[in-house]
Enzyme design. Structure first.
Site, PDB file in Angstrom:
ATOM      1  N   LYS A   1      19.547  41.693 -22.021  1.00 16.47           N
ATOM      2  CA  LYS A   1      20.851  41.770 -21.935  1.00 16.47           C
ATOM      3  C   LYS A   1      21.132  43.541 -21.329  1.00 16.47           C
ATOM      4  CE  LYS A   1      23.825  44.157 -24.950  1.00 16.47           C
ATOM      5  NZ  LYS A   1      24.666  44.789 -23.826  1.00 16.47           N
TER       6      LYS A   1
ATOM      7  N   GLY B   1      17.222  52.238 -26.751  1.00 19.51           N
ATOM      8  CA  GLY B   1      18.703  52.719 -26.992  1.00 19.51           C
ATOM      9  C   GLY B   1      18.628  53.743 -28.214  1.00 19.51           C
ATOM     10  N   SER B   2      19.813  53.699 -28.855  1.00 14.14           N
ATOM     11  CA  SER B   2      19.819  54.792 -30.033  1.00 14.14           C
ATOM     12  C   SER B   2      19.024  54.431 -31.314  1.00 14.14           C
ATOM     13  CB  SER B   2      21.398  55.087 -30.295  1.00 14.14           C
ATOM     14  OG  SER B   2      21.927  53.591 -30.767  1.00 14.14           O
ATOM     15  N   THR B   3      18.619  55.374 -32.125  1.00 16.30           N
ATOM     16  CA  THR B   3      17.715  55.063 -33.262  1.00 16.30           C
ATOM     17  C   THR B   3      18.807  54.326 -34.181  1.00 16.30           C
ATOM     18  OG1 THR B   3      16.420  57.138 -33.001  1.00 16.30           O
ATOM     19  CG2 THR B   3      16.841  56.400 -35.183  1.00 16.30           C
ATOM     20  N   GLU B   4      20.156  54.568 -34.130  1.00 13.15           N
ATOM     21  CA  GLU B   4      21.124  53.971 -35.028  1.00 13.15           C
ATOM     22  C   GLU B   4      21.052  52.449 -34.868  1.00 13.15           C
ATOM     23  OE1 GLU B   4      24.896  55.563 -34.165  1.00 13.15           O
ATOM     24  OE2 GLU B   4      25.833  54.358 -35.528  1.00 13.15           O
TER      25      GLU B   4
ATOM     26  N   GLY C   1      18.734  50.623 -33.182  1.00 13.41           N
ATOM     27  CA  GLY C   1      17.234  50.421 -33.416  1.00 13.41           C
ATOM     28  C   GLY C   1      17.076  49.786 -34.704  1.00 13.41           C
TER      29      GLY C   1
ATOM     30  N   GLU D   1      12.155  51.599 -28.254  1.00 13.12           N
ATOM     31  CA  GLU D   1      12.106  52.943 -27.955  1.00 13.12           C
ATOM     32  C   GLU D   1      13.425  53.371 -27.848  1.00 13.12           C
ATOM     33  OE1 GLU D   1      12.435  55.686 -25.862  1.00 13.12           O
ATOM     34  OE2 GLU D   1      12.316  54.789 -23.904  1.00 13.12           O
TER      35      GLU D   1
ATOM     36  N   CYS E   1      15.960  59.886 -22.982  1.00 17.09           N
ATOM     37  CA  CYS E   1      15.578  59.760 -24.132  1.00 17.09           C
ATOM     38  C   CYS E   1      14.602  60.930 -24.504  1.00 17.09           C
ATOM     39  CB  CYS E   1      14.815  58.493 -24.358  1.00 17.09           C
ATOM     40  SG  CYS E   1      13.748  58.068 -23.315  1.00 17.09           S
TER      41      CYS E   1
ATOM     42  N   GLU F   1      20.698  64.137 -31.450  1.00 17.41           N
ATOM     43  CA  GLU F   1      20.473  63.940 -29.981  1.00 17.41           C
ATOM     44  C   GLU F   1      21.803  63.866 -29.441  1.00 17.41           C
ATOM     45  OE1 GLU F   1      19.258  59.792 -28.660  1.00 17.41           O
ATOM     46  OE2 GLU F   1      17.989  60.580 -27.194  1.00 17.41           O
TER      47      GLU F   1
HETATM   48  P1  NAP Z   1      23.225  52.060 -27.818  1.00 17.05           P
HETATM   49  O1  NAP Z   1      24.456  51.692 -28.482  1.00 17.05           O
HETATM   50  O2  NAP Z   1      22.066  52.107 -28.558  1.00 17.05           O
HETATM   51  O3  NAP Z   1      22.764  50.853 -26.606  1.00 17.05           O
HETATM   52  C1  NAP Z   1      21.695  50.495 -26.334  1.00 17.05           C
HETATM   53  C2  NAP Z   1      21.814  48.814 -25.994  1.00 17.05           C
HETATM   54  O4  NAP Z   1      21.857  48.329 -27.312  1.00 17.05           O
HETATM   55  C3  NAP Z   1      22.988  48.488 -25.183  1.00 17.05           C
HETATM   56  O5  NAP Z   1      22.531  47.391 -24.240  1.00 17.05           O
HETATM   57  C4  NAP Z   1      23.954  48.029 -26.550  1.00 17.05           C
HETATM   58  O6  NAP Z   1      24.926  47.155 -25.869  1.00 17.05           O
HETATM   59  C5  NAP Z   1      22.890  47.506 -27.248  1.00 17.05           C
HETATM   60  N1  NAP Z   1      23.490  47.352 -28.494  1.00 17.05           N
HETATM   61  C6  NAP Z   1      24.627  48.198 -29.137  1.00 17.05           C
HETATM   62  N2  NAP Z   1      24.799  47.588 -30.363  1.00 17.05           N
HETATM   63  C7  NAP Z   1      24.040  46.557 -30.583  1.00 17.05           C
HETATM   64  C8  NAP Z   1      23.681  45.707 -31.893  1.00 17.05           C
HETATM   65  N3  NAP Z   1      24.439  45.973 -32.849  1.00 17.05           N
HETATM   66  N4  NAP Z   1      22.775  44.784 -31.806  1.00 17.05           N
HETATM   67  C9  NAP Z   1      22.102  44.552 -30.470  1.00 17.05           C
HETATM   68  N5  NAP Z   1      22.290  45.520 -29.393  1.00 17.05           N
HETATM   69  C10 NAP Z   1      23.273  46.275 -29.627  1.00 17.05           C
HETATM   70  O7  NAP Z   1      23.363  53.087 -27.237  1.00 17.05           O
HETATM   71  P2  NAP Z   1      24.803  53.722 -26.722  1.00 17.05           P
HETATM   72  O8  NAP Z   1      25.971  53.509 -27.415  1.00 17.05           O
HETATM   73  O9  NAP Z   1      25.010  53.324 -25.261  1.00 17.05           O
HETATM   74  O10 NAP Z   1      24.381  55.296 -26.661  1.00 17.05           O
HETATM   75  C11 NAP Z   1      24.725  55.989 -27.806  1.00 17.05           C
HETATM   76  C12 NAP Z   1      23.580  56.997 -27.938  1.00 17.05           C
HETATM   77  O11 NAP Z   1      22.245  56.337 -27.849  1.00 17.05           O
HETATM   78  C13 NAP Z   1      23.456  57.895 -26.850  1.00 17.05           C
HETATM   79  O12 NAP Z   1      24.335  59.126 -26.907  1.00 17.05           O
HETATM   80  C14 NAP Z   1      21.818  58.436 -26.986  1.00 17.05           C
HETATM   81  O13 NAP Z   1      21.777  59.222 -27.993  1.00 17.05           O
HETATM   82  C15 NAP Z   1      21.393  56.976 -27.476  1.00 17.05           C
HETATM   83  N6  NAP Z   1      20.716  56.545 -26.275  1.00 17.05           N
HETATM   84  C16 NAP Z   1      19.439  56.408 -25.916  1.00 17.05           C
HETATM   85  C17 NAP Z   1      18.507  55.864 -24.921  1.00 17.05           C
HETATM   86  C18 NAP Z   1      17.117  55.803 -24.933  1.00 17.05           C
HETATM   87  O14 NAP Z   1      16.716  55.686 -23.667  1.00 17.05           O
HETATM   88  N7  NAP Z   1      16.544  55.813 -26.061  1.00 17.05           N
HETATM   89  C19 NAP Z   1      19.338  55.173 -24.212  1.00 17.05           C
HETATM   90  C20 NAP Z   1      20.775  54.945 -24.199  1.00 17.05           C
HETATM   91  C21 NAP Z   1      21.105  55.924 -25.433  1.00 17.05           C
HETATM   92  P3  NAP Z   1      26.154  47.868 -25.311  1.00 17.05           P
HETATM   93  O15 NAP Z   1      26.028  48.596 -24.057  1.00 17.05           O
HETATM   94  O16 NAP Z   1      27.462  47.001 -25.361  1.00 17.05           O
HETATM   95  O17 NAP Z   1      26.629  49.094 -26.302  1.00 17.05           O
END
Ligand code: NAP
Ligand code: MG
Length: 499
Positions: A196, A249-252, A254, A271, A305, A402
């Site tokens: 996804k 993605g985000s720790t939240e 995760g 990660e 990240c 972050e």
């Molecule tokens: P995110 O919500 O953690 O998104 C990462 C992935 O998880 C996306 O494919 C997202 O889908 C999916 N996702 C979101 N909620 C989910 C859930 N409840 N269950 C399963 N999958 C879910 O990140 P973001 O909202 O795009 O960005 C927010 C913050 O995350 C950034 O500001 C940054 O701090 C952090 N981030 C970290 C990394 C990294 O490489 N470690 C990468 C991106 C972001 P959707 O795209 O539909 O939300």
């Protein structure tokens, strides 16, 4: 898109991708969402809609998991030799390389990053990852183990078998490369996948799906289901027939993945975020260090990240280094990703723009000052000026959380003890940088940092052979290197008496 397209002629496949509604890949077929719904992906340089994409949800995830399960249990994938699997992964790498310009354009349009960077970093990094992992397909070995049970003779050995059906959820910062970090090792190990992509950047994963078919990877082995995290992502993480979920993605989020995985106790690798310290001693080679520190935070607009987002400088060199990094920041040319003059593009989305400018305001309220930048750039697209914040301290939100944008906080330190206390003082532990000519001190500091990667007199060096991942709340497990194969395999012990 008007300003952006003037700069470069779009490849035919890119024009096709942004002119038609994109479908999802399930069991080797391009299909609409079961609901018939689509969602828009935007060009962040203009805020305009770039393409419409099928919106996957629970039912589509169910169909994709069933296809992956069939391909894993009885399909051609499980019957293929490791050598054949490796050859197909290598072929996929060749196809991606052949379409480098096309992928670079898709990444630039969908994510906002400079085309020039996507050409030299994102696409070649993806090709390298698939090639490296293609080599592992034939080298996943167990051990023969001498055992002493009951004083008898046994032949005991281990097998490393694919973990099964894998759900992979990836972010938007390096859309294609993150797909390769996930798919490469899973395919090498013999797993079948439901991928996804992030809602902000689904296009490159969908084009990759076409090349996966062209490479001859059998139907159902890789399924690509775009959609929203709260629906498609959550359904995948919770699915009872998924054996493992890999998330970046985000720790939240995760933490939500861990909860969702509990239902069937699927394996989890994560990660996650970071707030990585970049440390400069006064004896550092400043002409090399200042641009290094600048690129550690500003590369990919700070949307990494592992971004070096907390700058710590030994007291005597503080003013000089901050001045140097601020000067570097002020030289960075912002513009649409497709413009060859662009060095930094827009942030990926309006949400990120609001998030990053929100952090800047919070920082200013708490007393931080910007030596450069500090606000949005222009009023069209999602641009933020590269920013250096001083007058910051460990307690501030901008130092602890972050930001995921082009914002670095700078704080002086007295000595190594003071530095380590500050550097390790966040919930994260992904990466760190150390800049000094004193190599003993560099190793001492590296050993005291609670971080999965430490770069010395450099930053952001990635290689498919070098493991990457986080301490503390930056994640579980290591991607890349042979370490990643542990995430996609189960160990089976086999034992028989031979006397
Ligand atoms: P995110 O919500 O953690 O998104 C990462 C992935 O998880 C996306 O494919 C997202 O889908 C999916 N996702 C979101 N909620 C989910 C859930 N409840 N269950 C399963 N999958 C879910 O990140 P973001 O909202 O795009 O960005 C927010 C913050 O995350 C950034 O500001 C940054 O701090 C952090 N981030 C970290 C990394 C990294 O490489 N470690 C990468 C991106 C972001 P959707 O795209 O539909 O939300
Ligand atoms: Mg987009």
């Amino acid at each position: 898109m008007a300003t952006a397209t003037q700069a470069v002629r779009l490849e035919d496949n890119v024009t096709r991708f942004v002119s038609q509604t994109r479908k999802m890949l399930i069991n080797g077929k391009w299909v609409e969402a079961a609901s018939g719904k689509t969602f828009p992906t935007y060009n962040p340089a203009t805020g305009e809609i770039l393409a419409q994409v099928a919106e996957g949800d629970r039912e589509d995830i169910n169909r994709a998991v069933a296809a992956a399960r069939a391909a894993f249990e009885s399909g051609p994938w499980s019957k293929m030799t490791p050598s054949e699997r490796g050859r197909l992964i290598w072929k996929l790498a060749d196809l991606i390389e052949k379409h480098t310009e096309e992928f670079a354009q898709i990444e630039s349009l969908d994510n906002g990053k400079p085309l020039t960077i996507a050409r030299i970093a994102d696409v070649p990094g993806t090709v390298d990852m698939f090639r490296y992992m293609a080599g592992w397909a034939t080298k996943i070995e167990g051990n023969t183990i001498p055992i002493s049970a009951f004083g008898a003779k046994y032949l005991a050995y281990t097998l490393r078998e694919p973990v099964g059906v894998v759900g992979q959820i990836i972010p938007w910062n390096f859309p294609l490369m993150m797909a390769s970090w996930k798919l490469g090792p899973a395919l090498a190990a013999g797993c079948c996948v439901v991928l996804k992509p992030a809602e902000q950047t689904p296009l490159s994963a969908l084009r990759l799906g076409e090349l996966i078919q062209e490479a001859g990877i059998p139907d159902g082995v890789v399924n690509v289901v775009p959609g929203y995290g709260e629906t498609a992502g959550a359904a995948l993480a919770a699915h009872p027939d998924v054996d493992k979920v890999a998330f970046t993605g985000s720790t939240e989020v995760g933490k939500l993945i861990v909860q969702a995985a509990a239902g069937n106790l699927k394996k989890v690798s994560l990660e996650l975020g970071g707030k990585s310290p970049d440390i400069v001693f006064q004896d550092a080679d400043l002409p090399a260090t200042v641009p290094g520190v600048s690129s550690a935070i500003f590369f990919n607009h700070g949307q990494c990240c592992c971004a070096g987002s907390r700058l710590y400088v030994e007291e005597k060199a503080f003013d000089k280094v901050v001045e140097g990094v601020s000067a570097e920041a002020s030289k960075i040319h912002l513009g649409p990703g497709l413009d060859p003059a662009t060095e930094m593009g827009p942030l990926v989305s309006e949400e990120q723009l609001k998030r990053v400018t929100g952090y800047l305001e919070a920082g200013f309220k708490e007393g931080a000052k910007a030596t450069v930048g500090g606000s949005r750039h222009g009023d069209k697209g999602y641009f933020v000026k590269p920013t250096v914040l001083v007058n910051t301290n460990q307690k501030m939100k901008v130092v602890q959380e972050e930001i995921f944008g082009p914002v670095v906080t700078a704080i002086p330190f007295r000595d190594v003890d003071d530095l380590i206390a500050k550097a390790n003082n966040t919930v994260y532990g992904l990466a760190a940088g150390v800049w000094t000519k004193d190599i003993t001190k560099a190793h001492q500091v590296a050993s005291k940092l609670r971080a999965g990667t430490v770069w010395i007199n450099t930053y952001n060096i990635f290689d498919p052979a070098l493991p990457f991942g986080g301490y503390k709340q930056s994640g579980w497990g290591r991607e890349m290197g042979h370490e990643v194969l542990e995430l996609y395999t189960e160990v089976k012990s086999v034992c028989l008496p031979i006397s």
